[in-house]
Motif scaffolding. Sequence first.
Motif, PDB file in Angstrom:
ATOM      1  N   ASP A  51       0.759  -1.120  -0.091  1.00 27.27           N
ATOM      2  CA  ASP A  51      -0.061   0.032   0.026  1.00 27.27           C
ATOM      3  C   ASP A  51       0.826   1.359  -0.022  1.00 27.27           C
ATOM      4  OD1 ASP A  51       0.870  -0.008   2.499  1.00 27.27           O
ATOM      5  OD2 ASP A  51      -0.860  -0.022   3.587  1.00 27.27           O
ATOM      6  N   SER A  52       2.153   1.234  -0.210  1.00 27.48           N
ATOM      7  CA  SER A  52       3.017   2.441  -0.054  1.00 27.48           C
ATOM      8  C   SER A  52       4.078   2.470  -1.225  1.00 27.48           C
ATOM      9  CB  SER A  52       3.563   2.715   1.054  1.00 27.48           C
ATOM     10  OG  SER A  52       4.454   1.557   1.540  1.00 27.48           O
ATOM     11  N   ILE A  53       4.444   1.088  -1.670  1.00 26.26           N
ATOM     12  CA  ILE A  53       5.447   0.899  -2.743  1.00 26.26           C
ATOM     13  C   ILE A  53       5.190   0.531  -4.105  1.00 26.26           C
ATOM     14  CG2 ILE A  53       7.914  -0.165  -2.990  1.00 26.26           C
ATOM     15  CD1 ILE A  53       7.958   1.915  -0.638  1.00 26.26           C
ATOM     16  N   VAL A  54       5.636   1.002  -5.171  1.00 30.22           N
ATOM     17  CA  VAL A  54       5.331   0.656  -6.403  1.00 30.22           C
ATOM     18  C   VAL A  54       6.643   0.720  -7.040  1.00 30.22           C
ATOM     19  CG1 VAL A  54       5.041   3.039  -7.307  1.00 30.22           C
ATOM     20  CG2 VAL A  54       4.142   1.226  -8.634  1.00 30.22           C
ATOM     21  N   TYR A  55       7.022  -0.529  -7.737  1.00 30.67           N
ATOM     22  CA  TYR A  55       8.149  -0.658  -8.766  1.00 30.67           C
ATOM     23  C   TYR A  55       7.864  -0.263  -9.960  1.00 30.67           C
ATOM     24  CZ  TYR A  55      11.530  -2.752 -11.815  1.00 30.67           C
ATOM     25  OH  TYR A  55      12.749  -3.083 -12.542  1.00 30.67           O
ATOM     26  N   ILE A  56       8.776   0.777 -10.489  1.00 34.93           N
ATOM     27  CA  ILE A  56       8.087   1.307 -11.859  1.00 34.93           C
ATOM     28  C   ILE A  56       9.445   1.079 -12.783  1.00 34.93           C
ATOM     29  CG2 ILE A  56       8.161   3.776 -12.963  1.00 34.93           C
ATOM     30  CD1 ILE A  56       7.273   4.946 -10.247  1.00 34.93           C
ATOM     31  N   LYS A  57       8.947   0.611 -13.933  1.00 36.05           N
ATOM     32  CA  LYS A  57       9.737   0.477 -15.086  1.00 36.05           C
ATOM     33  C   LYS A  57       9.163   1.143 -16.240  1.00 36.05           C
ATOM     34  CE  LYS A  57      11.982  -3.030 -18.125  1.00 36.05           C
ATOM     35  NZ  LYS A  57      11.979  -4.643 -18.223  1.00 36.05           N
ATOM     36  N   MET A  58       9.974   2.339 -16.650  1.00 38.21           N
ATOM     37  CA  MET A  58       9.525   3.328 -17.324  1.00 38.21           C
ATOM     38  C   MET A  58      10.963   3.756 -18.358  1.00 38.21           C
ATOM     39  SD  MET A  58       6.833   5.632 -15.907  1.00 38.21           S
ATOM     40  CE  MET A  58       5.251   5.552 -15.310  1.00 38.21           C
ATOM     41  N   LEU A  59      10.715   4.610 -19.406  1.00 40.94           N
ATOM     42  CA  LEU A  59      11.807   4.967 -20.316  1.00 40.94           C
ATOM     43  C   LEU A  59      12.996   5.798 -19.092  1.00 40.94           C
ATOM     44  CD1 LEU A  59      10.168   6.686 -23.178  1.00 40.94           C
ATOM     45  CD2 LEU A  59      11.662   4.427 -22.964  1.00 40.94           C
ATOM     46  N   THR A  60      12.545   6.529 -18.276  1.00 44.09           N
ATOM     47  CA  THR A  60      13.373   7.079 -17.416  1.00 44.09           C
ATOM     48  C   THR A  60      13.546   7.004 -16.031  1.00 44.09           C
ATOM     49  OG1 THR A  60      11.889   9.072 -16.950  1.00 44.09           O
ATOM     50  CG2 THR A  60      13.208   9.354 -18.746  1.00 44.09           C
ATOM     51  N   TYR A  61      12.525   5.663 -15.675  1.00 40.43           N
ATOM     52  CA  TYR A  61      12.513   5.238 -14.362  1.00 40.43           C
ATOM     53  C   TYR A  61      12.689   3.850 -14.111  1.00 40.43           C
ATOM     54  CZ  TYR A  61      10.874   9.993 -13.144  1.00 40.43           C
ATOM     55  OH  TYR A  61      10.823  11.315 -12.700  1.00 40.43           O
ATOM     56  N   GLU A  62      13.283   3.295 -12.979  1.00 38.57           N
ATOM     57  CA  GLU A  62      13.258   1.818 -13.004  1.00 38.57           C
ATOM     58  C   GLU A  62      13.886   1.605 -11.338  1.00 38.57           C
ATOM     59  OE1 GLU A  62      14.361  -2.475 -14.401  1.00 38.57           O
ATOM     60  OE2 GLU A  62      14.963  -0.878 -15.670  1.00 38.57           O
ATOM     61  N   GLY A  63      12.706   1.118 -10.641  1.00 40.04           N
ATOM     62  CA  GLY A  63      12.972   1.022  -9.351  1.00 40.04           C
ATOM     63  C   GLY A  63      11.943   1.090  -8.370  1.00 40.04           C
ATOM     64  N   ASP A  64      12.128   0.951  -7.262  1.00 42.41           N
ATOM     65  CA  ASP A  64      10.974   0.934  -6.182  1.00 42.41           C
ATOM     66  C   ASP A  64      10.928   2.455  -5.501  1.00 42.41           C
ATOM     67  OD1 ASP A  64      10.263  -1.566  -6.040  1.00 42.41           O
ATOM     68  OD2 ASP A  64      11.765  -2.168  -4.750  1.00 42.41           O
ATOM     69  N   TYR A  65       9.653   2.976  -5.623  1.00 42.62           N
ATOM     70  CA  TYR A  65       9.408   4.426  -5.095  1.00 42.62           C
ATOM     71  C   TYR A  65       8.019   4.502  -4.322  1.00 42.62           C
ATOM     72  CZ  TYR A  65      12.084   5.856  -9.255  1.00 42.62           C
ATOM     73  OH  TYR A  65      13.192   6.107  -9.995  1.00 42.62           O
ATOM     74  N   ARG A  66       7.942   5.334  -3.264  1.00 44.38           N
ATOM     75  CA  ARG A  66       6.761   5.415  -2.617  1.00 44.38           C
ATOM     76  C   ARG A  66       5.804   6.047  -3.434  1.00 44.38           C
ATOM     77  NH1 ARG A  66       7.500   4.079   2.395  1.00 44.38           N
ATOM     78  NH2 ARG A  66       5.685   5.132   3.218  1.00 44.38           N
ATOM     79  N   TYR A  67       4.461   5.820  -3.429  1.00 45.86           N
ATOM     80  CA  TYR A  67       3.482   6.466  -4.076  1.00 45.86           C
ATOM     81  C   TYR A  67       2.126   6.808  -2.950  1.00 45.86           C
ATOM     82  CZ  TYR A  67       0.353   2.174  -3.649  1.00 45.86           C
ATOM     83  OH  TYR A  67      -0.505   0.924  -3.332  1.00 45.86           O
ATOM     84  N   ALA A  68       1.244   7.821  -3.646  1.00 43.30           N
ATOM     85  CA  ALA A  68       0.279   8.187  -2.846  1.00 43.30           C
ATOM     86  C   ALA A  68      -0.879   8.356  -3.745  1.00 43.30           C
ATOM     87  CB  ALA A  68       0.699   9.433  -2.002  1.00 43.30           C
ATOM     88  N   ILE A  69      -2.287   8.471  -3.251  1.00 46.54           N
ATOM     89  CA  ILE A  69      -3.358   8.451  -4.037  1.00 46.54           C
ATOM     90  C   ILE A  69      -4.091   9.807  -3.189  1.00 46.54           C
ATOM     91  CG2 ILE A  69      -5.689   7.641  -4.700  1.00 46.54           C
ATOM     92  CD1 ILE A  69      -4.150   4.803  -4.441  1.00 46.54           C
ATOM     93  N   ASN A  70      -4.363  10.933  -4.170  1.00 47.56           N
ATOM     94  CA  ASN A  70      -4.950  11.974  -3.422  1.00 47.56           C
ATOM     95  C   ASN A  70      -6.598  11.927  -3.553  1.00 47.56           C
ATOM     96  OD1 ASN A  70      -5.608  12.718  -6.226  1.00 47.56           O
ATOM     97  ND2 ASN A  70      -3.736  14.262  -6.567  1.00 47.56           N
ATOM     98  N   GLU A  71      -7.061  12.949  -3.346  1.00 48.15           N
ATOM     99  CA  GLU A  71      -8.467  12.985  -3.284  1.00 48.15           C
ATOM    100  C   GLU A  71      -9.197  12.989  -4.722  1.00 48.15           C
ATOM    101  OE1 GLU A  71      -6.738  17.112  -3.617  1.00 48.15           O
ATOM    102  OE2 GLU A  71      -6.620  15.453  -1.949  1.00 48.15           O
ATOM    103  N   LYS A  72      -8.390  13.323  -5.503  1.00 45.26           N
ATOM    104  CA  LYS A  72      -8.840  13.254  -7.033  1.00 45.26           C
ATOM    105  C   LYS A  72      -8.523  11.958  -7.824  1.00 45.26           C
ATOM    106  CE  LYS A  72      -7.772  18.095  -8.005  1.00 45.26           C
ATOM    107  NZ  LYS A  72      -6.995  19.006  -8.953  1.00 45.26           N
ATOM    108  N   SER A  73      -8.072  11.063  -6.987  1.00 39.87           N
ATOM    109  CA  SER A  73      -7.793   9.629  -7.268  1.00 39.87           C
ATOM    110  C   SER A  73      -6.465   9.388  -8.305  1.00 39.87           C
ATOM    111  CB  SER A  73      -9.057   8.776  -7.917  1.00 39.87           C
ATOM    112  OG  SER A  73     -10.168   8.558  -7.179  1.00 39.87           O
ATOM    113  N   GLU A  74      -5.822  10.625  -8.233  1.00 40.55           N
ATOM    114  CA  GLU A  74      -4.650  10.559  -9.040  1.00 40.55           C
ATOM    115  C   GLU A  74      -3.617   9.733  -8.301  1.00 40.55           C
ATOM    116  OE1 GLU A  74      -5.144  14.824 -11.137  1.00 40.55           O
ATOM    117  OE2 GLU A  74      -4.280  14.735  -8.954  1.00 40.55           O
ATOM    118  N   ILE A  75      -2.605   8.958  -8.847  1.00 40.59           N
ATOM    119  CA  ILE A  75      -1.680   8.535  -8.387  1.00 40.59           C
ATOM    120  C   ILE A  75      -0.340   9.080  -8.731  1.00 40.59           C
ATOM    121  CG2 ILE A  75      -0.215   6.056  -7.938  1.00 40.59           C
ATOM    122  CD1 ILE A  75      -3.052   4.767  -9.251  1.00 40.59           C
TER     123      ILE A  75
END
Length: 92
Positions: A51-75
């Motif tokens: 519920d707080s860590i996401v592994y991201i694999k993108m062009l400019t990112y790769e690794g574990d990051y903390r994430y949040a979901i705001n009141e507009k449901s944006e991650i």
Amino acid sequence: MASCSSPDFSLEGRWVVDELNFDFDERRNTPEIISQIRQKESKDELIFRNDSIVYIKMLTYEGDYRYAINEKSEITFEDATSDNNKLGVLKK
């Protein structure tokens, strides 16, 4: 919306891109460049580990990051090197 730690709602697992929204001046880019970016971005992958860590694999990112979901449901994810940290929007 329930809490991410709630048994009724969980993002855990592998997620892939289903819709891309570009935020750049399309007048300065050719349709070919836009198509190439779209193809590369469609291979992006997110693995929500809990519920707080996401592994991201993108062009400019790769690794574990903390994430949040705001009141507009944006991650969003924490990245001190960029202001562009929106991963997506939860849809019902």
